[in-house]
Write an enzyme that holds these catalytic residues in place. Structure first.
Site, short mmCIF file in Angstrom:
data_model
loop_
_atom_site.label_atom_id
_atom_site.label_comp_id
_atom_site.label_asym_id
_atom_site.label_seq_id
_atom_site.Cartn_x
_atom_site.Cartn_y
_atom_site.Cartn_z
N VAL A 119 -15.87 -50.13 -38.86
CA VAL A 119 -15.86 -48.77 -39.42
C VAL A 119 -17.32 -48.32 -39.28
CG1 VAL A 119 -15.47 -47.33 -41.46
CG2 VAL A 119 -13.93 -49.24 -40.96
N PRO A 120 -17.61 -47.55 -38.24
CA PRO A 120 -18.99 -47.40 -37.75
C PRO A 120 -19.88 -46.44 -38.55
CG PRO A 120 -17.50 -46.13 -36.39
CD PRO A 120 -16.65 -46.87 -37.37
N CYS A 121 -20.21 -46.82 -39.77
CA CYS A 121 -21.11 -45.99 -40.57
C CYS A 121 -22.53 -45.96 -39.98
CB CYS A 121 -21.14 -46.47 -42.02
SG CYS A 121 -21.58 -48.20 -42.23
N HIS A 122 -22.83 -46.90 -39.08
CA HIS A 122 -24.15 -46.89 -38.44
C HIS A 122 -24.33 -45.67 -37.53
CE1 HIS A 122 -21.57 -48.98 -35.49
NE2 HIS A 122 -22.40 -48.52 -34.57
N ARG A 123 -23.26 -44.97 -37.21
CA ARG A 123 -23.33 -43.81 -36.32
C ARG A 123 -23.64 -42.51 -37.07
NH1 ARG A 123 -17.99 -45.73 -33.05
NH2 ARG A 123 -18.95 -47.55 -32.08
#
Length: 161
Positions: A119-123
């Site tokens: 779940v790409p919260c780094h984006r």
């Protein structure tokens, strides 16, 4: 709950399975012994993370579940719509969710995401392009974004819906 520990370019990652779902993926700041996966699902999760770091996987195909409010679930679902190698700002995320005044609540929900990378919260980045708000450490966020940009063969790009 079965848990596996694997070595990645951003350190040791802990992966937890519960009731047939991957329920957490965390980067650890301390050293931990790498352990083989006890279940086929943990093995699949490690395989997909290895493929991600090798540049061969852009979308994860894992059964995932994390505890959170209905609002948090909506925020995490929105995160999954951010394409590989793309970024959006917290402000853009709040607009995509039709909640422009909820930027702080949305940012807080991003910070409660327990499924690192998948779940790409780094984006999600600051409006000014700065790397802000990443519980696993800004240095890890930078590595993940640079990795995705390198795989895509371009510099960091923003997402336009």
């Amino acid at each position: 709950m079965p848990t596996a520990y694997c070595k990645t370019p951003i350190g040791i990652i802990s992966i937890t399975e519960e009731d047939g779902f991957i329920t957490s993926i965390y980067a650890l700041d301390e050293e931990h012994e790498v352990t083989p996966p006890e279940t086929p699902l943990l093995q699949l999760a490690i395989q997909q993370l290895d493929e991600y770091f090798a540049g061969d996987r852009k979308v994860f195909d894992l059964p995932i579940k994390q505890q959170g409010s209905a609002f948090q679930q909506q925020v995490w679902d929105q995160l999954c719509k951010i394409g590989y190698g793309k970024t959006i700002s917290y402000m853009q995320q709040s607009k995509f969710m039709n909640n422009p005044l909820g930027i702080r609540a949305i940012a807080s929900a991003n910070g409660k995401n327990h499924l690192l990378i998948v779940v790409p919260c780094h984006r999600v980045i600051g409006t000014d392009g700065s790397l802000t708000g990443f519980g696993a450490g800004i240095w890890r966020k930078k590595i993940l974004l640079e990795h995705e940009a390198r795989v895509m063969g371009v510099g960091q790009t923003t997402l336009d819906f």
